[in-house]
Design a protein around this motif. Structure first.
Motif, short mmCIF file in Angstrom:
data_model
loop_
_atom_site.label_atom_id
_atom_site.label_comp_id
_atom_site.label_asym_id
_atom_site.label_seq_id
_atom_site.Cartn_x
_atom_site.Cartn_y
_atom_site.Cartn_z
N GLN A 3 0.85 -1.18 0.00
CA GLN A 3 0.00 0.00 0.00
C GLN A 3 0.89 1.24 0.00
OE1 GLN A 3 -0.71 -2.48 2.65
NE2 GLN A 3 -1.83 -3.46 0.99
N TYR A 95 1.93 10.29 -9.18
CA TYR A 95 1.60 9.00 -8.57
C TYR A 95 2.87 8.31 -8.09
CZ TYR A 95 -2.90 9.36 -10.99
OH TYR A 95 -4.14 9.77 -11.43
N GLY A 120 -0.28 4.52 -5.73
CA GLY A 120 -0.93 5.38 -4.76
C GLY A 120 -2.11 6.08 -5.40
N GLN A 121 -2.79 6.91 -4.63
CA GLN A 121 -4.01 7.55 -5.11
C GLN A 121 -3.73 8.77 -5.99
OE1 GLN A 121 -2.72 7.91 -2.15
NE2 GLN A 121 -2.84 10.08 -1.60
N THR A 123 -1.48 12.67 -6.32
CA THR A 123 -1.58 13.99 -5.70
C THR A 123 -1.37 15.05 -6.78
OG1 THR A 123 -0.73 15.43 -3.93
CG2 THR A 123 0.88 14.04 -5.05
#
Length: 129
Positions: A3, A95, A120-121, A123
């Motif tokens: 994660q 990312y 990752g989500q 930014t």
């Protein structure tokens, strides 16, 4: 499973500096690689920088060469990306990525975003002129 949690970014000025962090969790061994990609609407993800927890080597993409610094933090499994002398064309969603394929960097295929498994989500980074 890995994660990834990114932090940093936002609205920045041309000529300024950017610092992003990526913290990895979920994996007890450090036999994986991490990287930063960025993406603008309508384009594929572009390789920005990379770090190997196997060799501690760092990599910077052509678009940020000479302005890029990748470092590892004192906290386990945290990597930082710094880009100096920001330009409006650095505006993108950034990312963090990770993969356990140990030959990813040595094979030269690290710049292909399809070769990375964990993401990752993202930014948003916006550089104003």
């Amino acid at each position: 499973q890995v994660q990834l949690a990114e932090s940093g970014g936002g609205l920045l000025q041309t000529g300024g500096s950017l610092r992003l962090s990526c913290a990895a969790s979920g994996r007890t061994s450090s036999d994986y690689h991490m990287a930063w990609f960025r993406q603008v609407p309508g384009a594929d993800r572009e390789f920005v920088a990379g770090f190997s927890w196997l060799t501690f080597l760092t990599y910077c993409g052509d678009s940020v060469e000479g302005r890029c610094t990748v470092s590892r933090g004192s906290a386990e499994n945290t990597v930082y990306l710094e880009i100096s002398n920001l330009k409006p064309e650095d505006t993108a969603v950034y990312y963090c990525a990770a993969d356990t394929q140990t030959t990813l960097f040595s094979s030269g295929h690290y710049s292909d975003y399809t070769g990375w498994t964990y993401w990752g989500q993202g930014t948003q980074v916006t550089v104003s002129s």
